[in-house]
Design a protein around this motif. Structure first.
Motif, short mmCIF file in Angstrom:
data_model
loop_
_atom_site.label_atom_id
_atom_site.label_comp_id
_atom_site.label_asym_id
_atom_site.label_seq_id
_atom_site.Cartn_x
_atom_site.Cartn_y
_atom_site.Cartn_z
N ASN A 65 0.92 -1.15 0.19
CA ASN A 65 0.12 0.05 0.03
C ASN A 65 0.75 1.29 0.13
N ALA A 69 1.16 5.20 -4.67
CA ALA A 69 0.10 4.62 -5.55
C ALA A 69 -1.41 4.62 -4.61
N VAL A 70 -1.36 4.69 -3.30
CA VAL A 70 -2.61 4.62 -2.80
C VAL A 70 -2.75 5.84 -1.74
N ARG A 79 -9.03 0.64 -2.43
CA ARG A 79 -8.08 1.64 -2.15
C ARG A 79 -8.74 2.91 -3.04
N LEU A 81 -6.68 5.67 -5.06
CA LEU A 81 -5.47 5.75 -5.71
C LEU A 81 -5.13 7.02 -6.06
N GLY A 86 -3.39 6.31 -11.04
CA GLY A 86 -4.44 6.00 -11.67
C GLY A 86 -4.29 5.85 -13.17
#
Length: 187
Positions: A65, A69-70, A79, A81, A86
């Motif tokens: 995680n 990215a998250v 999640r 993003l 994304g």
């Protein structure tokens, strides 16, 4: 996919950088790239480099995680993003799977390869005159390492890699440009 910390010299000064490792558990094939940081641009550039080197894109990639990215994990486990990640996923058309929080055991293969790469590709501590040149040399190291026998199947990793390649997506027609938008105020 995972990052690992890696020491290197640049202009006779030692730095702690990060190497991005992408592994394919079936074949045990691995691809590694070195960066100064662990931000979104490093993640995107590293994945782009690996996709272009391989000539294809995995259909599904497992991540921890990472904040690159998250943004957050919702109560239902979904999640949220980052915008950049994304867009990157949409461009390359892969699906991202994320590990449960604090569950490094769910990506043990790549964790092992991060350590293996650190002990084998970055010893002795390398001197980096140019990251592009050094990352090119890492391709040769990855290809040489793929000549090893697979620990379980007792055949060369590169033969198993050929099976993995059959299940990958084609590269997009247009390359992805790695960048970050920033809102600035001028006074």
């Amino acid at each position: 996919v995972d990052f690992g910390e890696t020491a290197f010299y640049e202009n006779e000064v030692m730095y702690e950088g990060h190497h991005l490792a992408v592994t394919f558990p079936h074949s045990d094939g691995k691809f590694v790239q070195l960066f100064k940081g662990e931000n979104f641009e490093c993640l995107a550039q590293g994945l782009k480099n690996i996709f272009e080197h391989v000539g294809k894109v995995p259909t599904v990639i497992r991540f921890d995680n990472m904040s690159t990215a998250v943004v957050r994990i919702q109560q239902d486990g979904e999640r949220v993003l980052t915008d950049g990640f994304g867009r990157f996923m949409l461009h390359y058309r892969f699906q991202a799977e994320f590990c449960n929080p604090a569950s490094g055991n769910e990506k043990g293969n790549v964790e092992n390869k991060v350590g293996y790469s650190r002990r084998n590709a970055f010893v002795p501590v390398p001197t980096i005159p140019s990251f592009d040149e050094f990352n090119e040399k890492l391709w040769a190291w990855c290809e040489k390492d793929a000549q090893r026998l697979h620990y379980r199947h007792n055949i060369p990793i590169q033969e198993l890699w050929k099976e993995d390649e059959k299940h990958l997506l084609k590269l997009p027609e247009y390359p992805y440009t790695v960048f970050r938008y920033a809102a600035l105020t001028v006074s």
